[in-house]
Design a protein around this motif. Structure first.
Motif, PDB file in Angstrom:
ATOM      1  N   LYS A  66      15.581  75.366  55.541  1.00 53.14           N
ATOM      2  CA  LYS A  66      13.504  75.832  55.110  1.00 53.14           C
ATOM      3  C   LYS A  66      12.817  74.341  54.143  1.00 53.14           C
ATOM      4  O   LYS A  66      12.258  74.297  53.288  1.00 53.14           O
TER       5      LYS A  66
ATOM      6  N   THR B 193      13.281  71.136  58.746  1.00 51.62           N
ATOM      7  CA  THR B 193      13.782  70.336  59.522  1.00 51.62           C
ATOM      8  C   THR B 193      13.270  70.414  60.922  1.00 51.62           C
ATOM      9  O   THR B 193      13.159  69.413  61.128  1.00 51.62           O
ATOM     10  N   THR B 194      12.293  71.241  60.867  1.00 51.24           N
ATOM     11  CA  THR B 194      11.825  71.941  62.380  1.00 51.24           C
ATOM     12  C   THR B 194      10.824  70.017  62.527  1.00 51.24           C
ATOM     13  O   THR B 194      10.805  69.705  63.220  1.00 51.24           O
TER      14      THR B 194
ATOM     15  N   ARG C  13      13.917  69.008  50.180  1.00 48.66           N
ATOM     16  CA  ARG C  13      12.412  69.486  49.521  1.00 48.66           C
ATOM     17  C   ARG C  13      12.687  70.190  48.463  1.00 48.66           C
ATOM     18  O   ARG C  13      14.188  70.268  47.562  1.00 48.66           O
TER      19      ARG C  13
ATOM     20  N   SER D 139      10.179  79.656  50.884  1.00 48.91           N
ATOM     21  CA  SER D 139      10.188  79.773  52.382  1.00 48.91           C
ATOM     22  C   SER D 139      11.439  80.281  52.899  1.00 48.91           C
ATOM     23  O   SER D 139      11.364  80.851  54.030  1.00 48.91           O
TER      24      SER D 139
ATOM     25  N   TYR E 209      10.465  65.662  51.525  1.00 52.38           N
ATOM     26  CA  TYR E 209       9.414  66.594  52.289  1.00 52.38           C
ATOM     27  C   TYR E 209       7.976  66.784  51.946  1.00 52.38           C
ATOM     28  O   TYR E 209       7.163  66.037  52.382  1.00 52.38           O
TER      29      TYR E 209
ATOM     30  N   LYS F 288       4.661  64.886  52.962  1.00 53.27           N
ATOM     31  CA  LYS F 288       3.093  66.127  52.414  1.00 53.27           C
ATOM     32  C   LYS F 288       1.978  64.548  52.024  1.00 53.27           C
ATOM     33  O   LYS F 288       0.840  64.636  52.635  1.00 53.27           O
TER      34      LYS F 288
ATOM     35  N   THR G 180       1.430  67.066  62.519  1.00 53.56           N
ATOM     36  CA  THR G 180       1.218  67.522  60.763  1.00 53.56           C
ATOM     37  C   THR G 180       1.025  69.043  61.058  1.00 53.56           C
ATOM     38  O   THR G 180       0.955  69.694  62.554  1.00 53.56           O
ATOM     39  N   PHE G 181       0.904  70.002  60.093  1.00 54.16           N
ATOM     40  CA  PHE G 181       1.578  71.097  60.385  1.00 54.16           C
ATOM     41  C   PHE G 181       0.312  71.750  61.477  1.00 54.16           C
ATOM     42  O   PHE G 181       0.431  72.896  61.659  1.00 54.16           O
TER      43      PHE G 181
ATOM     44  N   MET H 293       1.937  71.200  64.519  1.00 51.86           N
ATOM     45  CA  MET H 293       2.799  71.959  64.748  1.00 51.86           C
ATOM     46  C   MET H 293       2.650  73.399  64.420  1.00 51.86           C
ATOM     47  O   MET H 293       2.838  74.470  65.912  1.00 51.86           O
TER      48      MET H 293
ATOM     49  N   PHE I 227       7.058  81.338  61.325  1.00 52.11           N
ATOM     50  CA  PHE I 227       7.938  80.575  61.171  1.00 52.11           C
ATOM     51  C   PHE I 227       6.689  79.364  60.812  1.00 52.11           C
ATOM     52  O   PHE I 227       7.663  78.518  59.248  1.00 52.11           O
ATOM     53  N   MET I 228       6.013  79.092  60.606  1.00 48.37           N
ATOM     54  CA  MET I 228       5.376  78.618  60.833  1.00 48.37           C
ATOM     55  C   MET I 228       4.187  78.864  59.424  1.00 48.37           C
ATOM     56  O   MET I 228       2.949  78.565  59.799  1.00 48.37           O
ATOM     57  N   ARG I 229       4.632  78.728  58.196  1.00 45.59           N
ATOM     58  CA  ARG I 229       4.087  79.644  57.699  1.00 45.59           C
ATOM     59  C   ARG I 229       2.748  78.919  56.468  1.00 45.59           C
ATOM     60  O   ARG I 229       1.205  79.547  57.262  1.00 45.59           O
ATOM     61  N   LYS I 230       3.237  77.858  56.017  1.00 46.86           N
ATOM     62  CA  LYS I 230       1.524  77.558  54.726  1.00 46.86           C
ATOM     63  C   LYS I 230       2.242  75.931  55.323  1.00 46.86           C
ATOM     64  O   LYS I 230       1.151  75.103  55.645  1.00 46.86           O
ATOM     65  N   GLY I 231       3.263  75.456  54.898  1.00 52.67           N
ATOM     66  CA  GLY I 231       3.462  74.001  55.298  1.00 52.67           C
ATOM     67  C   GLY I 231       3.433  73.063  53.768  1.00 52.67           C
ATOM     68  O   GLY I 231       2.231  71.672  53.842  1.00 52.67           O
TER      69      GLY I 231
HETATM   70  P1  A3P Z   1       6.984  76.274  54.314  1.00 57.32           P
HETATM   71  O1  A3P Z   1       7.788  78.542  54.327  1.00 57.32           O
HETATM   72  O2  A3P Z   1       6.750  77.175  53.052  1.00 57.32           O
HETATM   73  O3  A3P Z   1       5.740  77.547  55.114  1.00 57.32           O
HETATM   74  P2  A3P Z   1      12.703  74.816  57.804  1.00 57.32           P
HETATM   75  O4  A3P Z   1      12.308  73.549  60.134  1.00 57.32           O
HETATM   76  O5  A3P Z   1      13.660  73.818  57.458  1.00 57.32           O
HETATM   77  O6  A3P Z   1      13.207  75.723  58.860  1.00 57.32           O
HETATM   78  O7  A3P Z   1      11.542  74.565  57.014  1.00 57.32           O
HETATM   79  C1  A3P Z   1       9.860  75.305  56.989  1.00 57.32           C
HETATM   80  C2  A3P Z   1       9.126  75.166  56.440  1.00 57.32           C
HETATM   81  O8  A3P Z   1       8.749  73.666  56.595  1.00 57.32           O
HETATM   82  C3  A3P Z   1       8.223  76.245  56.407  1.00 57.32           C
HETATM   83  O9  A3P Z   1       7.502  75.866  55.280  1.00 57.32           O
HETATM   84  C4  A3P Z   1       7.109  75.408  57.484  1.00 57.32           C
HETATM   85  O10 A3P Z   1       6.429  76.046  56.963  1.00 57.32           O
HETATM   86  C5  A3P Z   1       7.359  74.232  56.962  1.00 57.32           C
HETATM   87  N1  A3P Z   1       6.798  73.277  57.853  1.00 57.32           N
HETATM   88  C6  A3P Z   1       7.124  72.451  59.129  1.00 57.32           C
HETATM   89  N2  A3P Z   1       6.569  71.819  60.124  1.00 57.32           N
HETATM   90  C7  A3P Z   1       5.293  71.295  59.165  1.00 57.32           C
HETATM   91  C8  A3P Z   1       4.550  70.293  58.912  1.00 57.32           C
HETATM   92  N3  A3P Z   1       4.177  69.865  60.268  1.00 57.32           N
HETATM   93  N4  A3P Z   1       4.449  70.202  57.996  1.00 57.32           N
HETATM   94  C9  A3P Z   1       4.611  70.363  57.175  1.00 57.32           C
HETATM   95  N5  A3P Z   1       5.325  71.779  56.996  1.00 57.32           N
HETATM   96  C10 A3P Z   1       5.793  72.401  57.982  1.00 57.32           C
END
Ligand code: A3P
Length: 306
Positions: A41, A44-45, A136, A144, A206, A210, A241-242, A245, A267-271
């Motif tokens: 969290k 990574t992604t 992070r 997260s 992280y 941002k 960008t969030f 993605m 999965f792309m929750r708030k970012g």
């Molecule tokens: P939140 O749950 O706080 O939104 P991981 O990939 O390590 O599992 O991490 C997931 C977290 O990274 C989630 O956080 C997700 O929304 C956030 N994330 C993924 N892609 C992002 C992006 N392009 N910009 C900002 N945050 C991102």
């Protein structure tokens, strides 16, 4: 202890991970392998998407492409690609994983393992694959993680998800004790932070991504030895960008229905940085500050919290 966790060499890991560990430790590495490493969290992604685009010359086919990120980027802890998701119950062994060892260089991997549990060749530095580590702040990571684990469909592993109905304060207690997948947050960060001067390790935060995504993308590209034009760097920034993605099915895990419960948070929750304020009481916040202060103090590692 959550029932799906086991202790392996002092680290809490999911039961299925423990069965793979002896094989992972013996993994044959290459100097030109590229890893994205992190505690769960921490972004990574996001970093996987950036690294993939950097390594593939900002190939926009990535967006809306037919392949899932898992397929482009094998995960060390889940040795199967998205097509194999349906077979969670009978996980393949590493050597049988599709083209794992035969895959041509440069191979891309992701893992959440802590430093001590990495392949022996990496720990002992007989091989020096490139490692991009994402870190992070502990509070946003906890929030997260909470949402992720709550929505995790653990029945696929034949285990009960002890956190399915948990409140954040309940999860917080386990997190503080390192009783979640991949063990303790703080030790994980410090072990990589202390090795950040190694030539083959790049430590990225992280919150810096941002604030200045372009700057961090450029840093990653330089580290990976890719001299990309300004235009290509901009393309990568735009694709990672969030909002991009969240829309991109290659990376947003919407195809991963098998691993998420129906009402799971996306999965792309708030970012963002700072969402922790919506979940932490003052007491929880003070408590985590004190622990962070104590565990990070000597190392000099610091994060921004908003
Ligand atoms: P939140 O749950 O706080 O939104 P991981 O990939 O390590 O599992 O991490 C997931 C977290 O990274 C989630 O956080 C997700 O929304 C956030 N994330 C993924 N892609 C992002 C992006 N392009 N910009 C900002 N945050 C991102």
């Amino acid at each position: 202890l959550p029932s799906y966790l086991r202790v392996y060499k002092n680290t809490f890991l999911s039961t299925y991970m423990v069965t793979y560990m002896p094989e992972y430790e013996k993994l044959k590495c290459r100097d030109d392998d590229v890893y994205v490493m992190s505690y769960p969290k921490c972004g990574t992604t996001w970093m996987q998407a950036i690294v993939w685009l950097v390594m593939n010359d900002a190939d926009v086919a990535f967006q809306g492409g037919s392949k899932a990120l898992d397929e482009l980027f094998p995960m060390l802890e889940w040795p199967f690609n998205s097509k194999d998701m349906a077979e969670f119950g009978k996980l393949k062994k590493l050597p049988e994983c599709p083209d794992w060892e035969a895959r041509p260089s440069p191979r891309l991997f992701k893992t959440h393992l802590n430093f001590q549990l990495l392949p022996t060749e990496i720990v002992e530095r007989t091989k020096t694959p490139k490692i991009v580590y994402v870190s992070r702040n502990p509070k946003d990571t906890a929030v997260s993680f909470y949402h992720f684990i709550k929505g995790f469909d653990s029945s696929l592993f034949g285990v009960h998800n002890d956190f399915a109905n948990s409140t954040f304060p309940e999860f917080y207690k386990y997190y503080m004790q390192g009783k979640c997948d991949y063990g303790e947050y703080w030790a994980h960060q410090v072990d990589f932070w202390e090795r950040r001067h190694w030539k083959n390790i790049l430590f990225v935060k992280y919150e810096d991504m941002k604030k200045d995504l372009k700057g961090e993308v450029r840093r990653v590209a330089n580290f990976l030895g890719k001299n990309l034009s300004e235009e290509k760097i901009d393309k990568i920034v735009e694709a990672t960008t969030f909002s991009s993605m969240k829309r991109n099915n290659t990376v947003n895990y919407t195809g991963m229905k098998a691993g998420r419960t129906q009402d799971a948070t996306p999965f792309m929750r708030k970012g963002v940085a700072g969402d922790w304020k919506n979940y932490f009481t003052a007491e929880m916040s003070d408590n985590m500050d004190a622990v962070t202060q104590q565990k990070f103090a000597d190392s000099g590692l610091q994060h921004e919290y908003e």
